[in-house]
Design an enzyme around this catalytic site. Structure first.
Site, PDB file in Angstrom:
ATOM      1  N   ASP A  62       1.139  -0.989  -0.393  1.00 24.10           N
ATOM      2  CA  ASP A  62      -0.359   0.067   0.148  1.00 24.10           C
ATOM      3  C   ASP A  62       1.066   1.587   0.225  1.00 24.10           C
ATOM      4  O   ASP A  62       1.615   1.857   1.057  1.00 24.10           O
ATOM      5  CB  ASP A  62      -0.921  -0.068   1.427  1.00 24.10           C
ATOM      6  CG  ASP A  62      -2.295   1.101   1.495  1.00 24.10           C
ATOM      7  OD1 ASP A  62      -2.084   1.243   0.425  1.00 24.10           O
ATOM      8  OD2 ASP A  62      -1.685   1.835   1.787  1.00 24.10           O
ATOM      9  N   THR A  95      -3.187   5.236  -3.638  1.00 20.07           N
ATOM     10  CA  THR A  95      -1.836   6.764  -3.058  1.00 20.07           C
ATOM     11  C   THR A  95      -0.490   5.797  -4.097  1.00 20.07           C
ATOM     12  O   THR A  95      -0.073   6.760  -4.594  1.00 20.07           O
ATOM     13  CB  THR A  95      -1.428   5.554  -1.718  1.00 20.07           C
ATOM     14  OG1 THR A  95      -1.661   4.051  -1.557  1.00 20.07           O
ATOM     15  CG2 THR A  95      -2.556   5.903  -0.918  1.00 20.07           C
ATOM     16  N   THR A  96      -0.197   4.824  -4.569  1.00 16.29           N
ATOM     17  CA  THR A  96       0.864   4.439  -5.158  1.00 16.29           C
ATOM     18  C   THR A  96       0.708   4.648  -6.581  1.00 16.29           C
ATOM     19  O   THR A  96       1.834   5.770  -6.936  1.00 16.29           O
ATOM     20  CB  THR A  96       0.848   2.743  -5.460  1.00 16.29           C
ATOM     21  OG1 THR A  96       0.878   2.349  -4.336  1.00 16.29           O
ATOM     22  CG2 THR A  96       2.603   2.093  -5.691  1.00 16.29           C
ATOM     23  N   ASP A 394      -8.986  -0.007   2.393  1.00 19.33           N
ATOM     24  CA  ASP A 394      -8.966   0.721   0.807  1.00 19.33           C
ATOM     25  C   ASP A 394      -9.957   0.402   0.409  1.00 19.33           C
ATOM     26  O   ASP A 394     -10.786   1.007  -0.701  1.00 19.33           O
ATOM     27  CB  ASP A 394      -7.591   0.046   0.176  1.00 19.33           C
ATOM     28  CG  ASP A 394      -6.540   0.644   0.559  1.00 19.33           C
ATOM     29  OD1 ASP A 394      -6.465   1.666   1.775  1.00 19.33           O
ATOM     30  OD2 ASP A 394      -5.614   0.534   0.355  1.00 19.33           O
TER      31      ASP A 394
END
Length: 545
Positions: A62, A95-96, A394
């Site tokens: 994550d 997020t990545t 998530d």
């Protein structure tokens, strides 16, 4: 001629760097951060094992978790940490992607900075391209009608499944996506995240994870007499208290002066009378389950056991509040109102204490006001269960977003390729430096499908060429197909993501890139001499040497 004395503005040892070299240095620092998370993108992304200074190991892919755990000290690179955190808080997923996009934006405009293009021209082009990209996403996003619950549920499950496909639990994404949608559907219209409880129990398989439509919490510390209490009730009343039900020890320095045994006995009797008076009022209220935030002592435990009542003391506040939301009633700080007013008690269809793995859990189900639920997670290693919790968090965030914003786009690099084509076509209609800069931004958007291919071990150049051809022919939703090592219509394949995820990622990445470009000087104040050397040893009792 007299020589002018130099003007000293900053402390000796202050590190200042300015101009083009420090801007390039900031861009390079951001590249290094991006390289740390680049390989975690997508369904075939790798995991990172990070050990903190206390020796605690975390395994995760994550982006936000990795960025938080990396102890980044470079001031410009910290910007990327902030955008990963903001994406996680706002949307929960992507997020990545947001970190990789910001890094690629900077990488593509680095040659222009080296050539001497003014940063403000680049920033202006960035802002223009971002607005165009956001508008394009809104135009092409597919809206799902909210009227049909079956259709909406299908959409939510597909969004949750896409979010989970890049996680450690991807093998069980069908199982978890249904569970996540069920969990979010149990909440009220505001969809408060804190009403979904997450409990971790080591042991068992991932499929043993269960969703409790109500409240579940781990058995609290109990005294003698607890074993005699019944562990199952149907259609029961629940008393929620914030009262200590035990004989209190005297406070420090308290002093009672007595001059004969009778007076001492009267004090002791008074204490017992007060306690028994409280217990009797609770018993007469009709409640069969008593929960308290404060301790319930051995006398009270035995008292309740003799009357076929169940009690639990030292219940965590968050669990007590969730029980309140599910079962109704009020948390009482005095027993006086329990007898008079029946509405202060909660109710539930079934209360039971069950064994889950090595722990015992108190479960409240069939609650009349159940706008809360609990997920009890199972799994082998501690790190694995923690990563499962992050993955489900998530997915829950994505489902919440999809309920509030009912427009979706195809994932798997499809929307990025479409935006890239759109911006490239637009850049050819304008003149000047903006044409080159918007073209560079269009190329930067291709990093997502390219990285998905690289992480899966595919030939990225070949697949990107196929995608460019398809998008040029009007195949808007074509993206990378991880399963067959080819390209496919990801909308038909149900690889869906809420449009808000992509909008947020592109806006945040663009803002971060603009922020780093607009910095023209970095000033680092020198560390205090003592701070740099570490605090001097003391002589005990807090006295310095």
């Amino acid at each position: 001629m007299l020589q002018r004395a130099p003007i000293i503005l900053l402390k000796e040892g202050t590190d200042t760097s300015q101009g083009k070299p420090q801007l390039i240095s900031n861009i390079n620092a951001c590249q290094a951060v991006v390289d740390a998370v680049r390989t975690t993108l997508g369904p075939r992304g790798m995991d990172k094992l990070i050990v903190d200074n206390n020796g605690k190991a975390t395994i995760s892919n994550d982006g936000a978790t990795i960025m938080k755990l990396l102890d980044i000290v470079h001031p410009a690179a910290k910007t990327l940490v902030e955008i990963a955190k903001s994406q996680d808080a706002e949307v929960g997923d992507g997020t990545t992607s947001v970190v990789i996009l910001a890094g690629e934006f900077l990488k593509q405009i680095k040659p222009f900075v080296e050539e001497g293009v003014h940063p403000q021209i680049i920033v202006r082009a960035f802002r223009k391209a971002t607005n165009l990209a956001v508008q394009r996403i809104k135009d092409v996003a597919v809206h799902i009608p909210k009227g049909d619950p079956k259709e909406q549920r299908s959409l939510l499950e597909k969004c949750a499944s896409t979010a989970l496909s890049s996680k450690l639990v991807a093998q069980h994404k069908e199982f978890f996506s249904k569970m996540v949608v069920d969990a979010v559907m149990m909440l009220d219209e505001l969809l408060p995240l804190n009403m979904i409880g997450m409990k971790k129990v080591q042991g068992g398989a991932l499929e043993d994870t269960q969703l409790v439509a109500g409240v579940a919490f781990k058995k609290t510390f109990s005294y003698a007499g607890f074993a005699m209490q019944p562990k199952k009730y149907q259609n029961t009343k629940i008393a929620l208290l914030n009262i200590e039900l035990e004989l209190k020890a005297e406070k420090d320095n308290a002093e009672i002066r007595v001059d004969n045994v009778k007076e001492y006995q009267a004090v002791v009797d008074a204490e017992w009378t007060i306690l028994y008076d409280k217990l009797e009022k609770i018993y007469k209220s009709g409640a069969k389950v008593v929960l308290s935030k404060l301790p319930i002592g051995d006398v009270a435990t035995q008292y309740f056991a003799d009357r076929d009542m169940f009690c639990a003391g030292r219940v965590p506040e968050e669990d007590l509040k969730r029980t309140l939301q599910a079962c109704g009633g009020c948390i009482q700080s005095t027993v006086a109102s329990l007898e008079k007013d029946d509405t202060v008690l909660g109710t539930c269809a079934l209360f039971e204490e069950k064994q889950v793995g090595g722990d015992r859990f108190n479960l409240f189900s069939g609650c009349p006001k159940a706008r809360t639920c609990t997920i009890i997670m199972r799994g082998g290693a501690e790190q694995f269960i923690e990563e499962t919790e992050r993955s489900l968090h998530d997915a829950i965030m994505i489902v919440r977003r999809a309920i509030k914003n009912d427009s979706v786009v195809a994932g798997g690099g499809a929307i990025e390729m479409e935006l890239s084509k759109y911006l490239r076509d637009y850049s050819r209609t304008i003149a000047g430096k903006e044409q080159l800069l918007i073209g560079a931004l269009a190329k930067a958007l291709e990093v997502i499908p390219r990285q998905l291919c690289d992480n899966a071990g595919f030939d990225a150049t070949n697949i990107l060429n196929k995608l460019r051809q398809k998008h040029a022919q009007g195949g808007m939703w074509y993206g990378v197909d991880i399963v067959s090592e080819d390209i496919t219509d990801n909308y038909v394949s149900c690889v869906w993501e809420p449009a808000i995820v992509k909008i947020n990622a592109i806006v945040a990445a663009s803002e971060a890139a603009c922020l780093i470009l607009s910095v023209d000087e970095t000033i680092k104040n020198p560390k205090h001499a003592q701070e740099a050397m570490g605090a001097p040893p003391g002589r005990g009792r807090g006295r310095p040497m």
